[in-house]
Design a protein around this motif. Structure first.
Motif, PDB file in Angstrom:
ATOM      1  N   SER A 147       0.842  -1.204   0.000  1.00  0.00           N
ATOM      2  CA  SER A 147       0.000   0.000   0.000  1.00  0.00           C
ATOM      3  C   SER A 147       0.876   1.253   0.000  1.00  0.00           C
ATOM      4  O   SER A 147       1.982   1.246   0.547  1.00  0.00           O
ATOM      5  N   PRO A 148       0.396   2.340  -0.608  1.00  0.00           N
ATOM      6  CA  PRO A 148       1.212   3.548  -0.777  1.00  0.00           C
ATOM      7  C   PRO A 148       1.029   4.564   0.353  1.00  0.00           C
ATOM      8  O   PRO A 148       0.244   4.355   1.283  1.00  0.00           O
ATOM      9  N   PRO A 206      11.191  -1.740  -0.370  1.00  0.00           N
ATOM     10  CA  PRO A 206      10.030  -2.232  -1.116  1.00  0.00           C
ATOM     11  C   PRO A 206      10.413  -3.264  -2.174  1.00  0.00           C
ATOM     12  O   PRO A 206       9.761  -4.316  -2.285  1.00  0.00           O
ATOM     13  N   ALA A 207      11.482  -3.000  -2.915  1.00  0.00           N
ATOM     14  CA  ALA A 207      11.851  -3.909  -4.010  1.00  0.00           C
ATOM     15  C   ALA A 207      12.282  -5.270  -3.465  1.00  0.00           C
ATOM     16  O   ALA A 207      11.912  -6.317  -4.004  1.00  0.00           O
ATOM     17  N   GLU A 248      -4.126  -1.468  -8.507  1.00  0.00           N
ATOM     18  CA  GLU A 248      -4.748  -0.137  -8.529  1.00  0.00           C
ATOM     19  C   GLU A 248      -3.629   0.843  -8.814  1.00  0.00           C
ATOM     20  O   GLU A 248      -2.833   1.155  -7.939  1.00  0.00           O
ATOM     21  N   ARG A 328      10.463  13.867  -2.937  1.00  0.00           N
ATOM     22  CA  ARG A 328      10.429  13.617  -4.383  1.00  0.00           C
ATOM     23  C   ARG A 328       9.357  14.442  -5.083  1.00  0.00           C
ATOM     24  O   ARG A 328       9.501  14.817  -6.231  1.00  0.00           O
TER      25      ARG A 328
END
Ligand code: NAD
Length: 478
Positions: A147-148, A206-207, A248, A328
Motif C-alpha cells: 500500500s502507498p 520495497p523492491a 490499482e 520527491r
C-alpha cells in the motif's frame, strides 16, 4: 494531543523491532518523528510461515465470526480516531480534518467488507436429473499486499478488509514514509481478536520485500496500489509464478465541463477538490476540459479559488492543504511545470515550492497547455490543475481518452444526453457526473488501460480474494 506511535513490525500476532531502523520524517517540518524497523529476510520468512498457519485457521472460521472481528476492529479505530488522525497528519502532512475523515473511511472499508464476508454466495447450476453442479467461492490463500503513502490508513484498509473478510491471510507491506496508519489497523485487529498470522505487517526495502514474497509458492495473490511503473514490474514478477494480481495504479483524471453547467459551482468544487490531499490522489481531477464558450470565466473562477487555498502545517487550524508527502514530489512537480512552460503553457497561479523547510508547493493552475507538454501524459500527483478549452463534448471525450490511464473521470452537465454520452464513451473504471467523488466502500473501484485491473469495494471487491470452485455431484456413478 497524542504522540506518534512507537513503530514495530507485526508478525505472528507479536510486535517486533529489528536492528535496522530508519527515520520517519514529518513533511511539514522535516523533523524525525519516529524510527521504523526494516524487515530482514528472516522476518519475511517468519511472516510467510505464520501466514500459512493463520490461513489454516481463518479460512475455516465462519464468515460471521470474521465479520465480527472486522466490525470490532472498526469500532476500536473509531474510538481511536483522534490519536490515529494526529499520527497521520504528523507523518503525511494532510490537514487534521482530512486525516479524521480518512480514519472514518478506513473503518467504512472494514465495515462494508464485514457485511460482504457473509454474502459470498455460490450458485446451483440446473443440469440433467441426478447431477448437481454447485459453484463455491473459496479464499484464495496468502495475499502479499503493498500500500502507498498517500492515504496511510484507508489504502491499507481496503486490502486488509478484502483479505480478512474472505478468509485469507495477508502480509501487508505498507509505505515506509507513512507507517502509522497501517500500524493502527494491525493494533485494532489484534485487539479485536484476530488470530496470529492472519495479518502480518512489514516494512523495509520495497523492491527486496516484493521480490522475496512474490517468488514464494504460498503467496496466491499480489495486491498493489501505486504507480503504473511499479505495478507493471510486480505484475511481470507475479506472472512468472502464475500468481494473480490486483492492481490499482495511476490515473490522470479528466473533467469535462459542458457549456450548460453552473460555472461558479463547478469551478469552486473543482479547485477545492483538486487541492484535497495536496492533489496526491489517484482519482484527483487534473485535466479540466472546458467548453470554449465558458472557458475564460471558468478558468478565472477556478484560479481565484485555487490561489486562495490556505497552505500550512496540517495541525494548524484552518489549513486546507498541507505539504507534499515526501521530498520527491516538489521536485517532480517543479520539473513538470517548467516543461509545460517551455512548451507554451500559461502558468496562471503557483508553480513553485514554498519556503525552504517542509515540502510545501503552491496550488498551481496551468492553462492552454499544449499536448506536447509532459504533464498532459504524466500524472502530476500534486496540487496542479490543467485547464484547456474544448470545442464540443465529442472533442472533450476524445481528449479525455487520449492518455494511457483510465481510472476516474468526471463530467459537469445538466443535459441527460451529454451525461449518457460521457458515461458510455469515456474509458475509465469510474465516471462521475456533477460530483468529484469517485468511489465509496459500496461501489467497485478500479481502472482500465494502464490504470490496472481488478476492483476494490462493492460486491465485486471481495471476489478478487477468492477462487471459484465448481463441484459436480452425480447421485449415481456414471
Ligand atoms: P514509486 O513508483 O517509487 O512508488 C509508488 C509506491 O510503490 C510507493 O508506495 C512505494 O513504496 C512502492 N514501491 C516502489 N517500488 C516497489 C517495489 N519494487 N515493490 C513494491 N512496492 C514498491 O513512486 P513514488 O515517488 O512513491 O510515487 C510516484 C508516483 O506513484 C506518483 O506520481 C503516482 O503516480 C504513483 N502513486 C500512486 C498512488 C495511487 O494511489 N495509485 C499512490 C502513491 C503513488
Amino acid at each position: 494531543m497524542s504522540t506518534y506511535p512507537d513503530l514495530h513490525l507485526f508478525i505472528n500476532g507479536e510486535w517486533r523491532k529489528t536492528v535496522d531502523d530508519r527515520p520517519v520524517l514529518n513533511p511539514a517540518t522535516e523533523k524525525e518523528i519516529g524510527r521504523l524497523p526494516h524487515a530482514e529476510k528472516s522476518d519475511l520468512d517468519d511472516a510467510l510461515e505464520s501466514a500459512e498457519k493463520g490461513f489454516r485457521v481463518w479460512s475455516k472460521t465462519a464468515p460471521v465470526e470474521r465479520a465480527n472481528v472486522l466490525l470490532k476492529a472498526a469500532a476500536l479505530m473509531r474510538e481511536r480516531q483522534e490519536e490515529i488522525a494526529t499520527a497521520i497528519t504528523a507523518e503525511h502532512g494532510k490537514p487534521l480534518g482530512q486525516a479524521r475523515l480518512e480514519v472514518i473511511r478506513g473503518c467504512e472499508f472494514l465495515e462494508w467488507d464485514a457485511g460482504e464476508a457473509t454474502r459470498t454466495y455460490g450458485r446451483v447450476i440446473p443440469s440433467a436429473p441426478g447431477v448437481r453442479y454447485v459453484v463455491h467461492h473459496q479464499p484464495i490463500g496468502t495475499v502479499a499486499a503493498f500500500s502507498p503513502w498517500n492515504f496511510p490508513m484507508s489504502q491499507p484498509c481496503r486490502k486488509v478488509a478484502g483479505a480478512i473478510a474472505s478468509g485469507c491471510s495477508i502480509i501487508l507491506k505498507a509505505a515506509e514514509e507513512t507507517p502509522a496508519g497501517a500500524l493502527h489497523i494491525a493494533r485494532a485487529l489484534h485487539d479485536a481478536g484476530l488470530p496470529p498470522g492472519v495479518l502480518s505487517l512489514v516494512f523495509g526495502s520495497p523492491a527486496e520485500i516484493s521480490d522475496h514474497l512474490i517468488r514464494q509458492d504460498q503467496v496466491r495473490l499480489v495486491a498493489f496500489t501505486g504507480s503504473t511503473e511499479v505495478g507493471r514490474h510486480l505484475t511481470t514478477l507475479a506472472s512468472e509464478h502464475m500468481t494473480p494480481v490486483l492492481m490499482e495504479l495511476g490515473g490522470h483524471a479528466p473533467v469535462i465541463v459542458c457549456e450548460d453547467t453552473d460555472i461558479d459551482a463547478a469551478a469552486n468544487t473543482g479547485a477545492i477538490r483538486k487541492m484535497r490531499n495536496a492533489g496526491q490522489v489517484c482519482t484527483s481531477p487534473t485535466r479540466f476540459f472546458v467548453h470554449e464558450s465558458i472557458f475564460e470565466e471558468y478558468a478565472e473562477k477556478f484560479v481565484r479559488r485555487a490561489s486562495a487555498t490556505i497552505v500550512g502545517n496540517g495541525l494548524d487550524p484552518g489549513v486546507e492543504m498541507g505539504p507534499l508527502a515526501n521530498e520527491r514530489r516538489p521536485e517532480a512537480l517543479a520539473a513538470l511545470v517548467e516543461d509545460a512552460r517551455k512548451c507554451g503553457a500559461e502558468v496562471r497561479t503557483g508553480g513553485n515550492r514554498i519556503g525552504s523547510r517542509g515540502y510545501f508547493f503552491e496550488p498551481t493552475v496551468l492553462v492552454n497547455v499544449p499536448d506536447s507538454a509532459r504533464v498532459m501524459q504524466e500524472e502530476p500527483f500534486g496540487p496542479l490543475a490543467i485547464i484547456n478549452p474544448i470545442a464540443s463534448l465529442d472533442d472533450g471525450i476524445a481528449r479525455a481518452n487520449a492518455v494511457p490511464f483510465g481510472l476516474a473521470a468526471y463530467g459537469f452537465t445538466n443535459r441527460a444526453d451529454y451525461a449518457d454520452r460521457m458515461a458510455e464513451r469515456i474509458e475509465a473504471g469510474n465516471v462521475s457526473i456533477n460530483t468529484l467523488e469517485a468511489s465509496l466502500p459500496e461501489t467497485p473501484f478500479g481502472g482500465v488501460k494502464s490504470s490496472g485491473y481488478g476492483r476494490e469495494g462493492g460486491s465485486e471487491g471481495i471476489l478478487n480474494y477468492m477462487t471459484v470452485k465448481n463441484i459436480s455431484h452425480s447421485l449415481s456413478i456414471t
